[in-house]
Design a protein around this motif. Structure first.
Motif, short mmCIF file in Angstrom:
data_model
loop_
_atom_site.label_atom_id
_atom_site.label_comp_id
_atom_site.label_asym_id
_atom_site.label_seq_id
_atom_site.Cartn_x
_atom_site.Cartn_y
_atom_site.Cartn_z
N GLY A 137 -66.07 2.43 24.72
CA GLY A 137 -64.58 2.60 24.46
C GLY A 137 -64.25 1.63 23.70
O GLY A 137 -62.84 1.32 23.82
N SER A 138 -64.77 0.82 22.79
CA SER A 138 -64.41 -0.45 22.21
C SER A 138 -63.95 0.07 20.71
O SER A 138 -64.56 0.89 19.85
CB SER A 138 -65.60 -1.13 22.00
OG SER A 138 -65.47 -2.26 20.98
N TYR A 139 -62.80 -0.25 20.55
CA TYR A 139 -62.08 -0.04 19.28
C TYR A 139 -60.80 -0.80 19.13
O TYR A 139 -60.24 -1.45 20.13
CB TYR A 139 -61.53 1.52 19.22
CG TYR A 139 -60.33 1.85 20.01
CD1 TYR A 139 -60.38 2.09 21.36
CD2 TYR A 139 -58.98 1.99 19.65
CE1 TYR A 139 -59.26 2.46 22.33
CE2 TYR A 139 -57.85 2.22 20.12
CZ TYR A 139 -58.08 2.50 21.62
OH TYR A 139 -56.81 2.76 22.37
N ASN A 140 -60.33 -0.94 17.82
CA ASN A 140 -59.17 -1.88 17.52
C ASN A 140 -58.66 -1.07 16.45
O ASN A 140 -58.92 -0.08 16.03
CB ASN A 140 -59.50 -3.31 17.28
CG ASN A 140 -60.50 -3.34 16.04
OD1 ASN A 140 -60.73 -2.45 15.38
ND2 ASN A 140 -61.11 -4.50 16.29
N ASP A 141 -57.41 -1.83 15.82
CA ASP A 141 -56.93 -1.09 14.78
C ASP A 141 -57.80 -0.82 13.55
O ASP A 141 -57.73 0.14 12.85
CB ASP A 141 -55.58 -1.91 14.28
CG ASP A 141 -54.41 -1.96 15.29
OD1 ASP A 141 -54.51 -1.14 16.40
OD2 ASP A 141 -53.46 -2.58 15.38
N ASP A 142 -58.56 -1.81 13.26
CA ASP A 142 -59.55 -1.48 12.10
C ASP A 142 -60.57 -0.42 12.39
O ASP A 142 -60.90 0.35 11.44
CB ASP A 142 -60.61 -2.81 11.98
CG ASP A 142 -59.51 -3.89 11.27
OD1 ASP A 142 -58.54 -3.58 10.72
OD2 ASP A 142 -60.33 -5.28 11.30
N THR A 143 -60.90 -0.12 13.73
CA THR A 143 -61.69 0.77 13.78
C THR A 143 -61.04 2.29 13.50
O THR A 143 -61.61 3.08 13.11
CB THR A 143 -62.39 1.07 15.37
OG1 THR A 143 -62.35 -0.46 15.86
CG2 THR A 143 -63.18 1.73 15.95
N LEU A 144 -59.62 2.33 14.02
CA LEU A 144 -59.11 3.54 13.99
C LEU A 144 -58.86 3.81 12.55
O LEU A 144 -59.01 4.93 12.08
CB LEU A 144 -57.47 3.47 14.46
CG LEU A 144 -57.75 3.24 16.24
CD1 LEU A 144 -56.29 3.23 16.72
CD2 LEU A 144 -58.39 4.05 16.79
N ALA A 145 -58.54 2.78 11.73
CA ALA A 145 -58.55 2.93 10.32
C ALA A 145 -59.72 3.44 9.65
O ALA A 145 -59.88 4.23 8.82
CB ALA A 145 -57.88 1.55 9.48
N ALA A 146 -60.94 2.77 9.85
CA ALA A 146 -62.09 3.13 9.68
C ALA A 146 -62.69 4.73 9.76
O ALA A 146 -63.22 5.35 9.14
CB ALA A 146 -63.29 2.05 10.02
N ALA A 147 -62.24 4.92 11.01
CA ALA A 147 -62.54 6.44 11.54
C ALA A 147 -61.57 7.41 10.69
O ALA A 147 -62.36 8.49 10.32
CB ALA A 147 -62.21 6.32 13.17
N LEU A 200 -67.67 -1.13 18.70
CA LEU A 200 -67.12 -1.12 17.04
C LEU A 200 -65.85 -2.56 17.06
O LEU A 200 -65.93 -2.80 15.86
CB LEU A 200 -66.52 0.35 16.88
CG LEU A 200 -67.29 1.51 16.49
CD1 LEU A 200 -66.42 2.62 16.38
CD2 LEU A 200 -68.45 1.12 15.51
N ALA A 201 -65.39 -2.60 18.15
CA ALA A 201 -64.35 -3.61 17.88
C ALA A 201 -64.78 -5.01 17.60
O ALA A 201 -64.17 -6.09 17.13
CB ALA A 201 -63.25 -3.65 19.25
N ARG A 248 -60.53 4.71 28.09
CA ARG A 248 -59.10 4.37 28.52
C ARG A 248 -58.95 5.68 29.68
O ARG A 248 -58.96 6.75 29.18
CB ARG A 248 -58.08 4.36 27.59
CG ARG A 248 -56.93 3.24 28.14
CD ARG A 248 -55.80 3.03 26.86
NE ARG A 248 -55.46 4.25 26.41
CZ ARG A 248 -55.27 4.68 25.12
NH1 ARG A 248 -55.59 3.70 24.14
NH2 ARG A 248 -55.05 5.58 24.52
N ARG A 249 -58.69 5.07 30.88
CA ARG A 249 -58.44 6.25 31.82
C ARG A 249 -57.20 6.93 31.89
O ARG A 249 -56.11 6.42 31.72
CB ARG A 249 -58.47 5.53 33.15
CG ARG A 249 -58.88 6.61 34.07
CD ARG A 249 -59.00 6.01 35.82
NE ARG A 249 -60.12 4.92 35.72
CZ ARG A 249 -61.22 5.51 35.78
NH1 ARG A 249 -61.31 6.68 36.33
NH2 ARG A 249 -62.42 4.81 36.01
N GLY A 250 -57.25 8.21 31.68
CA GLY A 250 -56.00 8.97 31.73
C GLY A 250 -56.45 10.35 31.05
O GLY A 250 -57.49 10.57 30.63
#
Ligand SMILES: [Zn+2]
Length: 246
Positions: free
Chosen positions: A194-204, A159-160, A216-218
């Protein structure tokens, strides 16, 4: 039995109906967070690729969870915790499987059922019913049996790498298809690769998702952004689940 053609027709109708667009704001996350292990598996079977683990190893992981009194969280429990601050069991785990491979239905689903456990399966809607992938009927059966089906987008493009409008379509269309098919809200997404950025988060967020899973591991921190939760990738040659939990 729903054929692939019938499924795609249903999707097209749903997408057309939703194109007026409606936008929902997520509820406020609880400030009282918890740390939860969220393993992510892909394939379960005889393959030798790093994404494939043997069925015996998944059985071993589930046995370890059961022996150590871990409870597999449902999406409903996670949502109530995130949105209403409802406490989680002391030892909670949220099991996930990405990509919608057929072995998730044939191997993982019966194993989970034998332990009375639940998991979330993130499927790529354009690949439903394709060779080696789960069918629409199979995910309907799993959903009816208490498994959660979430979005892994329509096409699995990272998505990023997409324009925000393209990412939005991937998120909206896959959500609408699955909701129409399952008759349930689909509010969780696992970002392909695991691909995302700020636009991805806003779109989601704008598409109505309230949970997003990365690679992201954790452990996932429920006091952090619920649209960018950590997971624990489980690979053939990687760390064992038990090592992640200790
Ligand atoms: Zn994937």
């Amino acid at each position: 039995m729903l054929t692939r053609r019938q499924f795609l027709q249903k999707c097209a109708l749903t997408i057309a109906a939703s194109y007026g667009g409606y936008w929902r704001l997520p509820s406020t996350a609880s400030a009282a967070g918890a740390l939860i292990p969220v393993p992510v598996y892909h394939r379960v079977g005889e393959g030798t690729g790093d994404l494939t683990i043997a069925g015996g190893r998944l059985a071993e992981d589930l046995r370890i969870l059961a022996d150590n009194a871990y409870l597999t969280l449902t999406v409903g429990q996670l949502k109530e915790h995130l949105h209403a601050g409802r406490p989680l069991p002391e030892k909670a785990v949220f099991l996930t499987f990405d990509d919608g491979y057929l072995d998730n239905y044939a191997a993982a689903f019966p194993l989970l059922a034998s332990y009375g456990m639940t998991a979330s399966f993130f499927v790529i809607t354009s690949l439903l019913g394709q060779p080696g992938r789960m069918t629409a009927s199979q995910i309907m059966e799993m959903s009816a049996a208490g498994m959660y089906i979430g979005s892994h987008t329509v096409s699995h493009r990272p998505l990023a790498t997409l324009a925000k409008w393209e990412a939005t379509l991937e998120l909206q269309i896959s959500k609408a298809c699955l909701e129409d098919l399952l008759g349930k809200e689909v509010g969780a997404v696992a970002y392909p690769c695991g691909s995302y950025n700020d636009d991805t988060l806003a779109a989601a967020r704008e598409a109505g998702y309230w949970a997003g899973f990365t690679v992201r591991r954790g452990w996932a921190d429920t006091a952090a952004d619920p649209l960018a939760m950590n997971r624990l990738p489980i690979f053939r040659n990687g760390r064992r689940l038990a090592a992640h939990l200790s």
